[in-house]
Structures are given as structure tokens and as C-alpha cells.
Design an enzyme around this catalytic site. Structure first.
Site, PDB file in Angstrom:
ATOM      1  N   ARG A 115       0.855  -1.207   0.000  1.00 48.88           N
ATOM      2  CA  ARG A 115       0.000   0.000   0.000  1.00 48.88           C
ATOM      3  C   ARG A 115       0.881   1.243   0.000  1.00 48.88           C
ATOM      4  O   ARG A 115       0.601   2.229  -0.677  1.00 48.88           O
ATOM      5  CB  ARG A 115      -0.938  -0.008   1.220  1.00 48.88           C
ATOM      6  CG  ARG A 115      -1.576   1.346   1.489  1.00 48.88           C
ATOM      7  CD  ARG A 115      -2.757   1.320   2.444  1.00 48.88           C
ATOM      8  NE  ARG A 115      -2.619   0.479   3.597  1.00 48.88           N
ATOM      9  CZ  ARG A 115      -1.853   0.737   4.676  1.00 48.88           C
ATOM     10  NH1 ARG A 115      -1.125   1.838   4.742  1.00 48.88           N
ATOM     11  NH2 ARG A 115      -1.802  -0.107   5.684  1.00 48.88           N
ATOM     12  N   TYR A 152     -17.641  16.536 -14.923  1.00 46.34           N
ATOM     13  CA  TYR A 152     -18.148  15.181 -14.691  1.00 46.34           C
ATOM     14  C   TYR A 152     -19.062  15.181 -13.455  1.00 46.34           C
ATOM     15  O   TYR A 152     -18.705  15.743 -12.415  1.00 46.34           O
ATOM     16  CB  TYR A 152     -16.967  14.223 -14.502  1.00 46.34           C
ATOM     17  CG  TYR A 152     -17.395  12.860 -14.045  1.00 46.34           C
ATOM     18  CD1 TYR A 152     -18.312  12.110 -14.782  1.00 46.34           C
ATOM     19  CD2 TYR A 152     -16.909  12.314 -12.865  1.00 46.34           C
ATOM     20  CE1 TYR A 152     -18.730  10.862 -14.348  1.00 46.34           C
ATOM     21  CE2 TYR A 152     -17.311  11.061 -12.432  1.00 46.34           C
ATOM     22  CZ  TYR A 152     -18.224  10.344 -13.181  1.00 46.34           C
ATOM     23  OH  TYR A 152     -18.644   9.112 -12.750  1.00 46.34           O
ATOM     24  N   LYS A 212      -9.888   5.970 -18.412  1.00 46.97           N
ATOM     25  CA  LYS A 212     -10.255   6.388 -19.762  1.00 46.97           C
ATOM     26  C   LYS A 212      -9.063   6.189 -20.721  1.00 46.97           C
ATOM     27  O   LYS A 212      -8.634   5.072 -20.927  1.00 46.97           O
ATOM     28  CB  LYS A 212     -10.771   7.832 -19.717  1.00 46.97           C
ATOM     29  CG  LYS A 212     -11.809   8.074 -18.590  1.00 46.97           C
ATOM     30  CD  LYS A 212     -13.025   7.196 -18.728  1.00 46.97           C
ATOM     31  CE  LYS A 212     -14.163   7.418 -17.742  1.00 46.97           C
ATOM     32  NZ  LYS A 212     -13.916   7.738 -16.376  1.00 46.97           N
ATOM     33  N   ASP A 264      -8.421  18.757 -14.606  1.00 44.19           N
ATOM     34  CA  ASP A 264      -8.742  17.368 -14.916  1.00 44.19           C
ATOM     35  C   ASP A 264      -8.457  17.185 -16.405  1.00 44.19           C
ATOM     36  O   ASP A 264      -9.176  17.717 -17.253  1.00 44.19           O
ATOM     37  CB  ASP A 264     -10.214  17.106 -14.571  1.00 44.19           C
ATOM     38  CG  ASP A 264     -10.627  15.657 -14.840  1.00 44.19           C
ATOM     39  OD1 ASP A 264     -10.023  15.022 -15.727  1.00 44.19           O
ATOM     40  OD2 ASP A 264     -11.574  15.187 -14.194  1.00 44.19           O
TER      41      ASP A 264
HETATM   42  C1  LIG Z   1     -13.574  13.919 -16.668  1.00 45.69           C
HETATM   43  C2  LIG Z   1     -13.682  12.867 -15.602  1.00 45.69           C
HETATM   44  N1  LIG Z   1     -13.022  13.021 -14.452  1.00 45.69           N
HETATM   45  C3  LIG Z   1     -13.084  12.096 -13.453  1.00 45.69           C
HETATM   46  C4  LIG Z   1     -13.860  10.956 -13.591  1.00 45.69           C
HETATM   47  C5  LIG Z   1     -13.926   9.951 -12.466  1.00 45.69           C
HETATM   48  O1  LIG Z   1     -13.067   8.890 -12.740  1.00 45.69           O
HETATM   49  P1  LIG Z   1     -13.323   7.364 -12.263  1.00 45.69           P
HETATM   50  O2  LIG Z   1     -14.599   6.905 -12.895  1.00 45.69           O
HETATM   51  O3  LIG Z   1     -12.109   6.661 -12.738  1.00 45.69           O
HETATM   52  O4  LIG Z   1     -13.431   7.395 -10.771  1.00 45.69           O
HETATM   53  C6  LIG Z   1     -14.550  10.738 -14.789  1.00 45.69           C
HETATM   54  C7  LIG Z   1     -15.368   9.529 -14.972  1.00 45.69           C
HETATM   55  O5  LIG Z   1     -16.094   9.402 -15.929  1.00 45.69           O
HETATM   56  C8  LIG Z   1     -14.462  11.723 -15.813  1.00 45.69           C
HETATM   57  O6  LIG Z   1     -15.115  11.578 -16.987  1.00 45.69           O
END
Ligand SMILES: Cc1ncc(COP(=O)(O)O)c(C=O)c1O
Length: 396
Positions: free
Chosen positions: A63, A115, A213, A188
Site C-alpha cells: 500500500r 463530470y 479512460k 482534470d
Molecule cells: C472527466 C472525468 N473526471 C473524473 C472521472 C472519475 O473517474 P473514475 O470513474 O475513474 O473514478 C470521470 C469519470 O467518468 C471523468 O469523466
């Protein structure tokens, strides 16, 4: 991964190599015992020590630190131009590690499109339980940041391009303004990936990814990442990563490393296919509006051109005929799969209002109910075009 550990570096000086080379090699020295060219999946949860508190090779418990995870952390950090990089079990746990750094009673300014899960984490989890206030700001007008700024504001959080409206925000301008106000900027970078856009070089303080993604790229892992050049923030992140323990498994780290090796070629094809899909959508009578930063008429086109290498594989559009037509459309494709998520080799289609962005209903981030989002994959463009045209014809 904290910087400067020679064990972690695949090259003497990774920065002297091009992006594509680093995507394949950074942080991944050949296996010392066998010469293997692929980083092994280190499944051990614990590591032998020479004396109490004196681990043989710097690793004590998985961890806290794991060799496969460190290779992956070094690779993404190199691609983002960061000194420090930390892998998490999901994009949301990576975000959570950042929000935990903010003092009780802080305020965060959030772009007015993001998101849905990010908004839920800020508003419902940290907002209601830990006193983190938030306000949504139209970041296409950076003056709104100044107006919304309070003595408690600590951070501006933005996606660019945003999910799902593909809005573009000027990272340079926003970073300059927020730094003058004494705050931090988090970008992000999930939609763009470091191949298309490197926020730290444009002035941002932290970069976040849903590695689920494009970094993974094959819809077979859930992961998150934070990269930064701020040493003190990195120290706090490494502490939270270990103390909270939302770390990815060694196998997921291996999958992410494997995905990264083809990130540049995948992104080139995603962009190329998306451009062709945008042309199909733009000329079809069932489509009211196409949202794609590569379009000259997109309000953020010039900023995107100045901060991105290309415009990405995500396309959204508004369907004539409202929500019923949008729902019919997303159930009429065969090559595009109706599913959440994005950024993988296969093409996906979804209705954000009732799927990925249901949690922003009724908030300032609510999305239009006639919106359809597609993640353009790397299949044959002819198949993608004919599939989409056939589905659009059903609702025209
Ligand atoms: C732009 C964006 N940021 C963060 C996230 C969250 O990521 P995770 O689903 O891997 O927790 C997503 C999920 O779709 C996303 O599209």
C-alpha cells in the site's frame, strides 16, 4: 512517486527523450535479474527487511509503495512534465486525495460543466460532511473568478475540454489570475491526455486523471492519477495515498503501463476518426448542434488550438426532437455501444442527462436533455460513419 529516486527512472534523463519514447520507456528499466523488457507485475504485499525498519530495496508494504505502481507513476509524471505523480484506485479517489488537503471551511470554484461524479464528491461528500463550500463559475469569463473569490477560496477546479459539453477554458489565463489571488489551479486532463495537452506547462498546479479512460485505453481498468511539481502538495498526497490506502492493484498498474505505450498512436486515430464523425453530424438534419473544439465555430476553438495538439476523440451533439429522440438514437446504433465511460478503443454512445450526469440534475451543472455524447473509438471509420448515419436516419 516522489522525484529523484534512481530506481524509478528508466533513463538517465527522461526529459531528453520524445513523448512517444517516454510513453514506452519512462520509469521502466529492463528487469535487473532477467533483462525482461516489460516491467514485472510485483504481486508481493510485503518485502524483506535487513533489520527492523530497514527494507532491502526501499519497499516495505505494497500500500505504501509497489515497484509496478512506481514504474507507472514515474511514466505518467514524465508525460505530464511533473516531478511527482501518484496513482489511485479511481479518478474519484485521486480527486478525493486533493480535496482532503483543503482546510475545513474552504471554498472551491468549479467550472460550470464537469463530470457529474466530481460535483457529487465536492458537493455531497466533502460539502455536506466536511464543510467544503463550492460555487460554479463560467470559466470562459475569467473575470467571474475574481467576482466569486472569497477569503476562504483556495482552489479552482476545471476540466478542459469539459465533460460533456466540450467547453474550453484558457489554462494560462486562469492560472495567472488564480495565482494572483493566492489560490491553486487543478486541471482534470482526462479528455485531452498529456499527449494532447500538458496543463502544468501552461501554469496549472495539479493535474488529475481518470486513468480508467484514455490512459488505460481498453475499458479494462479503473484508476486515477495526480501529478504536480509542488513538493509540499506532493508530500501531503503521498501521505494520503498511504494513510487512506485507495491504491490501484499491481495488475491494474501493469495494464495502465501497457495502455500508455500506445497512447500517442491511439490518440492520433481517435482525433482523426472524431473529425470525420463531426463532419457526418454537422450535415445531418437530425442534429441541431455539434459540440467539438475542433470546429471553427466552437466558442473555445482558438484557445483549444493554442493549448492542445489536437482536439480529441470526444464529441457531443444536441438532437432535434429533444429527449425522446436522443434516447431513441442512443439505442439505435450497433457499432457504437450504449454505455457509460469513454476513452477506450471501442466507440461508445450515451445520454448524459440520465447516465453519467444524473447527479448534477437540478444544479448549476445540469446538462440539456437532448444531449448525446460519443466517445469515438479507433474502429474502421467507414463502419462508424454508416452506423451513426443509420441511427440518425431513424430519428430524423
Ligand atoms: C472527466 C472525468 N473526471 C473524473 C472521472 C472519475 O473517474 P473514475 O470513474 O475513474 O473514478 C470521470 C469519470 O467518468 C471523468 O469523466
Amino acid at each position: 512517486m516522489m522525484g529523484g529516486d534512481p530506481l524509478l527512472s528508466g533513463f538517465e534523463d527522461p526529459e531528453e527523450f520524445g513523448f512517444e519514447t517516454r510513453a514506452i520507456r519512462a520509469g521502466q528499466p529492463h528487469d535487473a535479474r532477467t533483462g525482461g523488457v516489460v516491467t514485472p507485475i510485483a504481486m508481493a504485499t510485503t518485502f524483506a527487511q535487513d533489520a527492523p525498519g530497514s527494507p532491502k530495496n526501499g519497499y516495505e508494504y505494497s500500500r505504501t509503495g509497489n515497484p509496478t505502481r512506481h514504474a507507472y507513476e514515474a511514466c505518467v509524471a514524465s508525460l505530464e512534465g511533473a516531478q511527482f505523480g501518484f496513482a489511485f484506485a479511481s479518478g474519484l479517489s485521486a480527486e478525493d486525495a486533493i480535496f482532503r488537503q483543503l482546510p475545513h471551511g474552504s471554498q472551491i470554484l468549479l467550472g460550470n460543466d464537469a463530470y457529474g461524479g466530481t460535483f457529487r464528491l465536492i458537493d455531497s461528500v466533502h460539502g455536506k460532511k466536511s464543510g467544503l463550500a463550492n460555487a460554479a463559475v463560467d470559466l470562459t469569463k475569467p473575470s467571474e473568478i475574481e467576482e466569486a473569490w472569497t477569503p476562504d477560496t483556495k482552489m479552482v477546479w476545471l476540466e478542459t475540454p469539459t465533460n460533456p459539453l466540450l467547453s474550453i477554458f484558457d489554462i494560462r489565463k486562469i492560472s495567472e489570475m488564480v495565482h494572483q489571488l493566492g489560490g491553486l489551479v487543478v486541471v482534470d486532463n482526462t479528455f485531452a491526455t498529456p499527449y494532447l495537452q500538458q496543463p502544468l506547462a501552461l501554469g496549472a498546479d495539479l493535474v488529475v486523471h481518470s486513468a480508467t479512460k484514455y490512459i488505460g485505453g481498453h475499458s479494462d481498468l479503473v484508476g486515477g492519477f495526480v501529478a504536480t511539481n509542488h513538493e509540499s502538495f506532493a508530500e501531503d498526497l503521498v501521505y494520503i495515498q498511504n494513510a487512506v490506502g485507495a491504491v490501484p492493484s499491481p495488475f491494474d498498474c501493469y495494464l495502465a503501463l501497457r495502455g500508455l505505450k500506445t497512447l500517442p498512436v491511439r490518440m492520433d486515430r481517435h482525433c482523426e476518426n472524431a473529425q470525420r464523425i463531426v463532419e457526418v453530424l454537422s450535415s445531418h438534419p437530425a442534429v441541431e448542434q455539434v459540440l467539438y473544439p475542433g470546429l471553427k465555430e466552437h466558442p473555445g476553438h482558438e484557445i483549444a488550438a493554442s493549448q492542445m495538439r489536437n482536439y480529441g476523440g470526444m464529441v457531443s451533439f444536441r438532437v432535434a426532437g429533444g429527449q425522446p429522440a436522443a434516447e431513441r438514437l442512443v439505442t439505435s446504433t450497433k457499432v457504437f455501444t450504449l454505455a457509460e465511460s469513454l476513452g477506450a478503443v471501442e466507440s461508445l454512445i450515451e445520454h448524459p442527462g440520465v447516465m453519467t450526469h444524473l447527479s448534477v440534475a437540478g444544479s448549476a451543472l445540469e446538462v440539456p436533455d437532448d444531449l448525446v455524447r460519443i466517445s469515438v473509438g479507433i474502429e474502421s471509420i467507414n463502419d462508424l460513419e454508416s452506423d451513426l448515419i443509420h441511427a440518425l436516419d431513424q430519428v430524423a
